[in-house]
Design an enzyme around this catalytic site. Structure first.
Site, short mmCIF file in Angstrom:
data_model
loop_
_atom_site.label_atom_id
_atom_site.label_comp_id
_atom_site.label_asym_id
_atom_site.label_seq_id
_atom_site.Cartn_x
_atom_site.Cartn_y
_atom_site.Cartn_z
N LYS A 6 0.50 4.68 6.85
CA LYS A 6 0.17 5.15 5.86
C LYS A 6 0.54 6.74 6.08
CE LYS A 6 -2.89 2.16 4.16
NZ LYS A 6 -2.50 1.18 4.56
N SER A 19 0.58 -1.34 -0.04
CA SER A 19 0.52 -0.47 0.01
C SER A 19 0.73 1.16 0.27
CB SER A 19 -1.18 -0.41 1.16
OG SER A 19 -0.29 -0.09 2.19
#
Length: 147
Positions: A104, A67
């Protein structure tokens, strides 16, 4: 020492070893034409001293997943995470979200907080009051294997 393993991260505590370090060649490594060997100045460097600013608040974690590939964080990379740093907009953070750890990019504005992946195949996550959410630490460095 292994601390915790989740789907996306495996956490370790750093072990600082006194008087450790590898030979450091203080010349700059040319990616073009080679430099004469006699120009090398040799000293020792400790990656612990270079990468860890606050020992009690620093942890390592291995990345699992894709990701964050756009930010240069690949599967099996080793992250250096400092829990003493203040989270802010655009920092890469390790977060605890609804029972799982994730890494993230933080997006913070007047409307709220979002967790932004760096891969278009993954959704942006908007944090709401319904989430169990903690910003656990800020990523300060990434260590990669190149072979």
């Amino acid at each position: 020492m292994l601390l915790h393993k989740s789907k996306s991260l495996t956490f370790f505590t750093p072990e600082l070893v006194p008087n450790s370090g590898a030979v450091f060649l203080d010349t700059g490594i040319s990616a073009g034409f080679p430099s004469p060997a006699e120009d090398f100045k040799e000293e020792r460097i400790s990656l612990d001293r270079e990468l860890i600013k606050n020992k009690e608040a620093t942890f390592f974690a291995k990345v699992s997943g894709q990701s964050m590939i756009g930010a240069g964080l690949d599967d099996n990379d080793l992250l250096v995470i400092d829990r003493s740093l203040e989270p802010s907009h655009n920092k890469i953070a390790v977060c605890f979200l609804d029972g799982e750890f994730t890494v993230k990019r933080l997006k913070v504005d007047a409307e709220g907080v979002w967790l932004q992946p760096e891969n278009p195949n993954y959704p942006i996550i908007r944090i709401t009051d319904a989430n169990d959410f903690v910003i656990w630490g800020i990523v300060t460095n990434v260590i990669k294997k190149v072979y």
